[in-house]
Design a protein around this motif. Sequence first.
Motif, PDB file in Angstrom:
ATOM      1  N   GLN A  17       0.626  -1.185  -0.142  1.00 31.72           N
ATOM      2  CA  GLN A  17      -0.034  -0.061  -0.001  1.00 31.72           C
ATOM      3  C   GLN A  17       0.870   1.180  -0.159  1.00 31.72           C
ATOM      4  O   GLN A  17       0.410   2.272  -0.354  1.00 31.72           O
ATOM      5  CB  GLN A  17      -0.890   0.025   1.174  1.00 31.72           C
ATOM      6  N   LYS A  18       1.864   1.228   0.849  1.00 26.73           N
ATOM      7  CA  LYS A  18       2.777   2.363   0.946  1.00 26.73           C
ATOM      8  C   LYS A  18       3.779   2.447  -0.203  1.00 26.73           C
ATOM      9  O   LYS A  18       4.466   1.442  -0.605  1.00 26.73           O
ATOM     10  CB  LYS A  18       3.654   1.928   2.120  1.00 26.73           C
ATOM     11  N   PRO A  19       3.709   3.719  -0.903  1.00 26.18           N
ATOM     12  CA  PRO A  19       4.747   3.886  -2.204  1.00 26.18           C
ATOM     13  C   PRO A  19       6.190   3.471  -1.938  1.00 26.18           C
ATOM     14  O   PRO A  19       6.803   3.873  -0.852  1.00 26.18           O
ATOM     15  CB  PRO A  19       4.626   5.093  -2.597  1.00 26.18           C
ATOM     16  N   VAL A  20       6.845   2.744  -2.870  1.00 26.55           N
ATOM     17  CA  VAL A  20       8.360   2.866  -2.709  1.00 26.55           C
ATOM     18  C   VAL A  20       8.790   3.584  -3.960  1.00 26.55           C
ATOM     19  O   VAL A  20       8.088   3.631  -4.968  1.00 26.55           O
ATOM     20  CB  VAL A  20       8.805   1.333  -2.555  1.00 26.55           C
ATOM     21  N   ARG A  21       9.894   4.059  -4.058  1.00 22.79           N
ATOM     22  CA  ARG A  21      10.586   4.827  -5.006  1.00 22.79           C
ATOM     23  C   ARG A  21      11.683   3.833  -5.941  1.00 22.79           C
ATOM     24  O   ARG A  21      12.528   3.606  -5.069  1.00 22.79           O
ATOM     25  CB  ARG A  21      11.219   5.944  -4.637  1.00 22.79           C
ATOM     26  N   ARG A  22      11.716   3.858  -6.997  1.00 25.29           N
ATOM     27  CA  ARG A  22      12.510   3.310  -7.834  1.00 25.29           C
ATOM     28  C   ARG A  22      12.762   4.464  -9.118  1.00 25.29           C
ATOM     29  O   ARG A  22      12.353   5.416  -9.115  1.00 25.29           O
ATOM     30  CB  ARG A  22      12.129   2.087  -8.590  1.00 25.29           C
ATOM     31  N   ALA A  23      13.843   4.017  -9.887  1.00 25.51           N
ATOM     32  CA  ALA A  23      14.127   5.028 -10.842  1.00 25.51           C
ATOM     33  C   ALA A  23      14.794   4.015 -11.931  1.00 25.51           C
ATOM     34  O   ALA A  23      15.277   3.013 -11.775  1.00 25.51           O
ATOM     35  CB  ALA A  23      15.251   5.872 -10.486  1.00 25.51           C
TER      36      ALA A  23
END
Length: 354
Positions: A51-57
């Motif tokens: 549910q909680k956003p994770v950041r990638r790139a």
Amino acid sequence: MLDVADRATERRAATNERPPTPSMSVNAWSPHSIVMQDAWFPLAHSFAVGQKPVRRAIYSHPYFLWRENGSPVASEFHPNEQRLRDKSRHTDADARYPVMEKYGFVWGWFGRPEAADAVHLPSLPFLPPNGGLPKYMLGTVRFDCAAPLSLENLIDLTHADFLHADVVGDEKSESETIETFHTSETVTMVRNCKAKSVAPVMKFFSGIRSPVQDVRQVIHIYLRSHCAIAYGRFTPGDDVPLFHPCVPETRDRTRLDYAMNTSNAGFMFRHVMPKASYKVSRQDSSMTSPQSPRYMRPTTRRDLHSPLDAPGQRYRMAMQELAARQEAGDFTYRDNVSADCSELIGLRRELFNF
Ligand SMILES: [Fe+2]
């Protein structure tokens, strides 16, 4: 149907393009100038996206991942972020990237949103299509180097005999052959060693008594997705199928969310071998991190190759051909990357029942 070489010849005839010669094109290799479009990148293990956003790139473009009603979402912006910037041209009107879930990974599309299609997802026949491998077979490592350098290091498996001798065994064998195959989207290296020094990790954790073993190793690279399969068959010994993605988070930083399916090995090896990736990747990093700045710069120095470097040269040539096509506005796939590659990599299919 024309094969890849025919098509390349035909195209050159049409455009007056000079055919690539290894010495010319591999020496002119500057990976910084290549940013491949229209590809799926494995951004996270499925379990890491909730549910909680994770950041990638990907190439410094932010990809925030989370789930809505169980389905993954990939967005250029954090859901709480004020939209101060314009959305990029890689997303839809809601600043969302095309996203899909397969093989226990959440994949984000980098390129023209309208071109996103599941048919461009790499074939990974040793991973369960719906995921679910135990967590000890999954892990994450990072390299302070360009993704192509990481892949070039991998496809030159002769480095393993020296750098990873304490895990996979030294360079001594009765005979060694290396073959290279390619399409417009993939490069494949097959290495066969007869009576090679037995891998220490198998001596200790699989109970191999014989001092030598026959080893067949395959590296299969999906060029656009910067993903590799590393599949080893050890006789006597175990099968070691590794999914080795090299996601270019930035142009000189690589993220590797790996999956090694050791389900068919004995209890000890099954648990230990996937974790050896942490040791092995540190050994790789000790070489590739210092090399990376030089690797990025154009050089006039002659690159001196041995016949064992053919797979790496082919990788550079295939990447350059693809980049040249993209530069000319052609983003089409001429070969199907999602077609089952079991036969090509010599997968013992019977070991992977799903
Ligand atoms: Fe390595």
